[in-house]
Design an enzyme around this catalytic site. Structure first.
Site, PDB file in Angstrom:
ATOM      1  N   ASP A  37      -6.405  11.646  -1.476  1.00 18.20           N
ATOM      2  CA  ASP A  37      -5.177  11.504  -2.256  1.00 18.20           C
ATOM      3  C   ASP A  37      -4.803  10.031  -2.275  1.00 18.20           C
ATOM      4  O   ASP A  37      -4.491   9.449  -1.227  1.00 18.20           O
ATOM      5  CB  ASP A  37      -4.055  12.351  -1.652  1.00 18.20           C
ATOM      6  CG  ASP A  37      -2.834  12.421  -2.553  1.00 18.20           C
ATOM      7  OD1 ASP A  37      -3.010  12.574  -3.774  1.00 18.20           O
ATOM      8  OD2 ASP A  37      -1.706  12.327  -2.040  1.00 18.20           O
ATOM      9  N   GLU A  79      -2.311   4.759   1.166  1.00 12.17           N
ATOM     10  CA  GLU A  79      -1.003   4.333   0.662  1.00 12.17           C
ATOM     11  C   GLU A  79      -0.874   2.828   0.874  1.00 12.17           C
ATOM     12  O   GLU A  79      -1.269   2.304   1.924  1.00 12.17           O
ATOM     13  CB  GLU A  79       0.098   5.092   1.399  1.00 12.17           C
ATOM     14  CG  GLU A  79       1.505   4.624   1.138  1.00 12.17           C
ATOM     15  CD  GLU A  79       1.881   4.692  -0.339  1.00 12.17           C
ATOM     16  OE1 GLU A  79       2.374   3.665  -0.854  1.00 12.17           O
ATOM     17  OE2 GLU A  79       1.676   5.750  -0.972  1.00 12.17           O
ATOM     18  N   ASN A  92      -5.125  -1.046  -0.054  1.00  9.52           N
ATOM     19  CA  ASN A  92      -5.059  -1.158  -1.504  1.00  9.52           C
ATOM     20  C   ASN A  92      -6.282  -0.425  -2.040  1.00  9.52           C
ATOM     21  O   ASN A  92      -7.420  -0.851  -1.827  1.00  9.52           O
ATOM     22  CB  ASN A  92      -5.081  -2.632  -1.919  1.00  9.52           C
ATOM     23  CG  ASN A  92      -4.980  -2.826  -3.426  1.00  9.52           C
ATOM     24  OD1 ASN A  92      -5.258  -1.921  -4.204  1.00  9.52           O
ATOM     25  ND2 ASN A  92      -4.590  -4.027  -3.837  1.00  9.52           N
ATOM     26  N   ASP A 108       3.102   4.609  -8.740  1.00  9.50           N
ATOM     27  CA  ASP A 108       4.161   3.676  -9.129  1.00  9.50           C
ATOM     28  C   ASP A 108       4.097   3.424 -10.633  1.00  9.50           C
ATOM     29  O   ASP A 108       3.013   3.191 -11.183  1.00  9.50           O
ATOM     30  CB  ASP A 108       3.998   2.351  -8.385  1.00  9.50           C
ATOM     31  CG  ASP A 108       4.397   2.463  -6.920  1.00  9.50           C
ATOM     32  OD1 ASP A 108       4.977   3.494  -6.535  1.00  9.50           O
ATOM     33  OD2 ASP A 108       4.131   1.510  -6.157  1.00  9.50           O
ATOM     34  N   LYS A 141       4.419  -1.030 -18.277  1.00 11.97           N
ATOM     35  CA  LYS A 141       4.408  -2.116 -19.256  1.00 11.97           C
ATOM     36  C   LYS A 141       2.994  -2.678 -19.378  1.00 11.97           C
ATOM     37  O   LYS A 141       2.270  -2.797 -18.396  1.00 11.97           O
ATOM     38  CB  LYS A 141       5.382  -3.220 -18.836  1.00 11.97           C
ATOM     39  CG  LYS A 141       6.835  -2.783 -18.874  1.00 11.97           C
ATOM     40  CD  LYS A 141       7.764  -3.921 -18.498  1.00 11.97           C
ATOM     41  CE  LYS A 141       9.230  -3.468 -18.557  1.00 11.97           C
ATOM     42  NZ  LYS A 141      10.156  -4.555 -18.149  1.00 11.97           N
ATOM     43  N   ASP A 166       5.504  12.205 -13.625  1.00 15.03           N
ATOM     44  CA  ASP A 166       6.654  12.634 -14.411  1.00 15.03           C
ATOM     45  C   ASP A 166       7.005  11.601 -15.474  1.00 15.03           C
ATOM     46  O   ASP A 166       8.007  11.756 -16.174  1.00 15.03           O
ATOM     47  CB  ASP A 166       7.862  12.900 -13.509  1.00 15.03           C
ATOM     48  CG  ASP A 166       8.252  11.687 -12.679  1.00 15.03           C
ATOM     49  OD1 ASP A 166       7.340  11.033 -12.115  1.00 15.03           O
ATOM     50  OD2 ASP A 166       9.457  11.391 -12.573  1.00 15.03           O
TER      51      ASP A 166
END
Length: 234
Positions: A35, A60, A87, A113, A117, A149
């Site tokens: 994950d 993470e 990373n 995250d 843009k 979402d």
């Protein structure tokens, strides 16, 4: 509110050597679910309890979350879950390459995250090189699950994945967005979003038998779709 970090900052560009499965899990030969961007790891901790015959690894980039999450993972009953700091675009490729064939059987990227843009394209978690590393590690039929979402977050991930031609949607799941989560435990973010009666956009892919494109070719084609003006000047 979740605090973003810039994965392109020099601190996060340092490669880390992640431990092999033998150093992470009590039964290292079990299939692995990876994950990417697992936050506090609540989803993985729940999956590890429900699926003791799988090993679950979360990575993470926000170290404070990892410290408490991996403490909980180390205390888990089955010894089949860990949460590591790294990373993903810097440190995961070598780790996946070192795995035994077909050991990695599922990869998920859930609610990453929202760098939506176009000028922040290189900050997004799913980059061409990482996608192709995942495709290399997954045998045909193994799964890649994406959800968010934020439509402007998942659409570039879907575009990149489908441009690679390395993954197909299941025959029984050809709808644009899945109505349900194929994992049995939702993330914290997913619980919150659903409680607010807001939409979640989900796509399940399975690795096919197509050969991998080159990273440079995939990067160029993705850029042409995601930022056509920039592609014309490069």
């Amino acid at each position: 509110m979740r605090q973003h970090v810039n994965p392109l900052s020099s601190f996060f560009q340092l490669p880390l050597e992640l431990p092999p499965p033998e150093q992470l899990f009590r039964v290292p030969d079990q299939p692995i679910h990876l994950d990417i961007g697992c936050a506090r790891g609540r989803c993985l901790l729940g999956l590890a309890e429900r699926d003791p015959h799988w090993n679950h690894l979360g990575v993470e980039i926000r170290r404070p979350l990892v410290t408490s999450a991996d403490r909980d993972a180390l205390a888990s009953e089955h010894g089949n879950v860990r949460i590591l700091f790294c990373n993903a675009n810097i440190s995961l490729e070598g780790w996946m390459k070192a795995l035994k064939q077909d050991q990695l059987q599922r990869v998920s990227i859930q609610f990453p995250d929202p760098w939506f843009k176009r000028r922040h394209r290189k900050r997004r978690v799913l980059q061409p090189a990482l996608l192709l590393a995942i495709a290399t590690a997954l045998q045909p039929g193994r799964e890649l699950f994406l959800q968010s979402d934020v439509l402007n977050v998942i659409e570039p991930m879907v575009a990149l994945t489908e441009l690679s031609a390395c993954f197909d949607r299941p025959v029984e799941d050809q709808r644009h967005w899945r109505a349900s989560n194929p994992l049995s435990v939702p993330t914290e973010r997913e619980r919150y979003v659903l409680k607010q009666n807001l939409p979640v956009y989900r796509v399940l892919y399975r690795r096919n038998q197509n050969p991998l494109p080159s990273v440079s070719d995939l990067e160029q084609r993705w850029q042409e779709i995601d930022n056509p003006a920039e592609a014309l000047t490069t």
